[in-house]
Motif scaffolding. Structure first.
Motif, PDB file in Angstrom:
ATOM      1  N   GLY A   3       0.792  -1.223   0.000  1.00 14.93           N
ATOM      2  CA  GLY A   3       0.000   0.000   0.000  1.00 14.93           C
ATOM      3  C   GLY A   3       0.823   1.271   0.000  1.00 14.93           C
ATOM      4  O   GLY A   3       0.304   2.370  -0.226  1.00 14.93           O
TER       5      GLY A   3
ATOM      6  N   GLU B 227       3.230   2.427  -2.067  1.00 14.88           N
ATOM      7  CA  GLU B 227       3.406   3.141  -3.327  1.00 14.88           C
ATOM      8  C   GLU B 227       2.199   4.012  -3.653  1.00 14.88           C
ATOM      9  O   GLU B 227       2.339   5.092  -4.200  1.00 14.88           O
ATOM     10  CB  GLU B 227       3.682   2.164  -4.465  1.00 14.88           C
ATOM     11  N   GLN B 228       0.997   3.560  -3.300  1.00 16.11           N
ATOM     12  CA  GLN B 228      -0.201   4.355  -3.568  1.00 16.11           C
ATOM     13  C   GLN B 228      -0.374   5.470  -2.529  1.00 16.11           C
ATOM     14  O   GLN B 228      -0.762   6.575  -2.864  1.00 16.11           O
ATOM     15  CB  GLN B 228      -1.462   3.487  -3.559  1.00 16.11           C
ATOM     16  N   GLY B 229      -0.115   5.178  -1.260  1.00 19.66           N
ATOM     17  CA  GLY B 229      -0.383   6.139  -0.192  1.00 19.66           C
ATOM     18  C   GLY B 229       0.730   7.110   0.096  1.00 19.66           C
ATOM     19  O   GLY B 229       0.495   8.160   0.691  1.00 19.66           O
TER      20      GLY B 229
ATOM     21  N   GLU C 158       0.463  10.973  -0.706  1.00 19.99           N
ATOM     22  CA  GLU C 158      -0.508  11.718   0.100  1.00 19.99           C
ATOM     23  C   GLU C 158       0.026  12.049   1.480  1.00 19.99           C
ATOM     24  O   GLU C 158      -0.420  13.003   2.108  1.00 19.99           O
ATOM     25  CB  GLU C 158      -1.787  10.897   0.235  1.00 19.99           C
TER      26      GLU C 158
ATOM     27  N   ASN D 210       6.888  10.616  -4.176  1.00 15.98           N
ATOM     28  CA  ASN D 210       6.579   9.368  -4.871  1.00 15.98           C
ATOM     29  C   ASN D 210       7.414   8.246  -4.272  1.00 15.98           C
ATOM     30  O   ASN D 210       8.571   8.448  -3.911  1.00 15.98           O
ATOM     31  CB  ASN D 210       6.868   9.495  -6.365  1.00 15.98           C
TER      32      ASN D 210
END
Length: 135
Positions: free
Chosen positions: A11, A13-15, A18, A49
């Motif tokens: 999770g 890489e996606q979070g 943010e 990133n």
């Protein structure tokens, strides 16, 4: 049974964008000890990133910790700084990078954002409706 560490890194890489600051840059390698072996997780951060792999590469920060304790970090049951203060993990290289990275770990189970408590507390007061100022 699910692997909290694998789920955490999946999770990430996606979070990451943010949660991490836009100016965040660096590499961290987590060396997780288990059953006499070592599992490597390499995290590259560039402007918020995040890329994750199992590479054993040189990194700006190398964290050595037992897999069972990292599972607890990944679920919010343990905190990185507290473990560092108890010498339950080792850090080679950039400690500030690890301190920045700790933002991506979940909070302890059952905790709430203090801003939510304040909103709830003052929601019934005059001049507020649904947390928004009354025009």
């Amino acid at each position: 049974m699910a692997d909290p560490t694998a789920e955490f890194f999946a999770g990430l890489e996606q979070g990451g964008p943010e949660i991490l600051p836009v100016k965040a840059r660096g590499t961290i390698r987590f060396d997780l000890g288990r059953d006499g072996g070592v599992e490597h997780w390499f995290v590259a951060i560039n402007r918020g990133n995040v890329l994750v792999s199992h590479e054993r590469r040189d990194a700006d920060c190398v964290v050595g910790v037992e897999k069972a304790l990292f599972d607890r970090f990944a679920t919010g049951e343990a905190q990185v700084v507290a473990a560092y203060n108890r010498n339950e993990l080792t850090v080679q290289g950039s400690l500030p990078l690890l301190l920045m990275f700790r933002r991506v770990f979940p909070p302890p189970p059952g905790t709430r954002d203090p801003r939510e408590r304040i909103r709830e507390r003052f929601a019934g007061r005059r001049g507020l409706r649904d947390g928004e100022p009354v025009p």
